[in-house]
Scaffold this active site. Sequence first.
Site, PDB file in Angstrom:
ATOM      1  N   CYS A   1     -10.339   2.720   9.698  1.00  0.00           N
ATOM      2  CA  CYS A   1      -9.724   2.739   8.370  1.00  0.00           C
ATOM      3  C   CYS A   1      -8.796   1.543   8.202  1.00  0.00           C
ATOM      4  O   CYS A   1      -8.817   0.870   7.170  1.00  0.00           O
ATOM      5  CB  CYS A   1      -8.964   4.052   8.170  1.00  0.00           C
ATOM      6  SG  CYS A   1      -8.157   4.184   6.567  1.00  0.00           S
TER       7      CYS A   1
ATOM      8  N   GLY B   1       3.967   8.595   0.510  1.00  0.00           N
ATOM      9  CA  GLY B   1       4.873   9.073   1.549  1.00  0.00           C
ATOM     10  C   GLY B   1       6.153   8.259   1.603  1.00  0.00           C
ATOM     11  O   GLY B   1       6.286   7.224   0.948  1.00  0.00           O
TER      12      GLY B   1
ATOM     13  N   ASP C   1       7.445   6.514   4.140  1.00  0.00           N
ATOM     14  CA  ASP C   1       7.410   5.249   4.879  1.00  0.00           C
ATOM     15  C   ASP C   1       6.999   4.085   3.983  1.00  0.00           C
ATOM     16  O   ASP C   1       7.656   3.038   3.959  1.00  0.00           O
ATOM     17  CB  ASP C   1       6.456   5.359   6.063  1.00  0.00           C
ATOM     18  CG  ASP C   1       6.893   6.409   7.072  1.00  0.00           C
ATOM     19  OD1 ASP C   1       8.110   6.619   7.208  1.00  0.00           O
ATOM     20  OD2 ASP C   1       6.024   7.021   7.714  1.00  0.00           O
TER      21      ASP C   1
ATOM     22  N   GLY D   1       0.840  -1.194   0.000  1.00  0.00           N
ATOM     23  CA  GLY D   1       0.000   0.000   0.000  1.00  0.00           C
ATOM     24  C   GLY D   1       0.873   1.241   0.000  1.00  0.00           C
ATOM     25  O   GLY D   1       1.524   1.552   1.013  1.00  0.00           O
ATOM     26  N   MET D   2       0.918   1.945  -1.141  1.00  0.00           N
ATOM     27  CA  MET D   2       1.810   3.098  -1.286  1.00  0.00           C
ATOM     28  C   MET D   2       0.980   4.383  -1.275  1.00  0.00           C
ATOM     29  O   MET D   2       0.203   4.651  -2.181  1.00  0.00           O
ATOM     30  CB  MET D   2       2.626   2.965  -2.573  1.00  0.00           C
ATOM     31  CG  MET D   2       3.538   1.738  -2.566  1.00  0.00           C
ATOM     32  SD  MET D   2       4.536   1.548  -4.057  1.00  0.00           S
ATOM     33  CE  MET D   2       5.624   2.969  -3.904  1.00  0.00           C
TER      34      MET D   2
ATOM     35  N   CYS E   1      -6.253   8.057   6.140  1.00  0.00           N
ATOM     36  CA  CYS E   1      -7.258   8.367   7.160  1.00  0.00           C
ATOM     37  C   CYS E   1      -7.320   9.860   7.465  1.00  0.00           C
ATOM     38  O   CYS E   1      -7.019  10.296   8.570  1.00  0.00           O
ATOM     39  CB  CYS E   1      -6.971   7.556   8.413  1.00  0.00           C
ATOM     40  SG  CYS E   1      -6.944   5.785   8.074  1.00  0.00           S
TER      41      CYS E   1
END
Length: 356
Positions: free
Chosen positions: A100, A15, A17, A11-12, A196
């Site tokens: 979420c 950001g 991280d 899941g990109m 979120c």
Amino acid sequence: MSKDQPRVFVGMSGGVDSSVAAYRLQRAGYEVVGVFIKVWHPDFLTCNWEEERLDAMRVAAHLNIPFLTCNAEKEYKDQVADYFINEYLLGRTPNPDVMCNKHVKFGAFIDFAKSEGADFIATGHYARRVDVGTEPRLHRGIDPAKDQSYFLWSLTEEQLKFTLLPIGDSIKDTVRNEAKTAGLPTALKKDSQGVCFLGHVDIKEFLSHYTKLVPGKVLNQRGEIVGTHDGALIYTIGQRHGLVINTKETTRTPYYVIGKDVTNNTVTVATERPILNQESDLQLSSVTLRHTVAIGEILTAQTRYHQPPFNVQILSYDPASQKMAIKPIMPSDQPAVGQSCVLYRDSWCLGGGIIS
């Protein structure tokens, strides 16, 4: 790509991280696919999802990995946004980040990944998966300033088994430096709010689009009127801002919200911070546990993100009804109804529930 390489959908968010999560998994030999999760947002709020998606695409191109989009607008609207609104209308304080994660990042996204033949999903959360035999365990991230295990308490064992958490064993500075060394386009990008966004909106402005906020009276513990508020719905236990106090003290101490009555539209305040003491039991609902606990066992708990953990004792637990009662054995801040209470053994996150 070798067919025996595990296929992981990362899941990109756009950001740093999640970018480093994808980079690490690629270096570890996984077949990595970048995925941007698109969620619902109201028309009256500015949303920069196109820019975030473009940043995620740039990282995928830099890593030379496929890039897909998972449309989770319906799940976000139904399970996160509507929940968020309804909880406030009922006088509770919701935690949209938890919902979420439960319904979007580890719900709709997992379903999407499985339908596309993935073996795992991965995210850029600062939390750790530690496997003991065949049991995956969720642990705090090693960076105490960034640990996000609090928001992941609702994951089931099945969801956790399908999840990789590549950056939870690093501090933020290490992740930043790694992104710079790897030349990732997001290396210097400021932290984004991610999926979120509801955790970052102005509550008064947001709820005003869904209900009429009526100003009302602020009362002290004797029931005397000491000020005004903008609508009881938008306040939470322990809050000390957003009230107009009309008392005439020359040296005023802060006033904390210690209660609210949404039916009569009043907010009650005191000059002392509301404390959860050893005489107060906490009732939890919608409890998820990934490991057994014993009645009478002492665990640590958190009822807010970044709150210092405090010791609690398990009084009762009914798995069928998903209800639990716990007793604090040391003072802590009084939590708000609707917030999450997360349970730990040292760094091991066992699960949690919703304060009822």
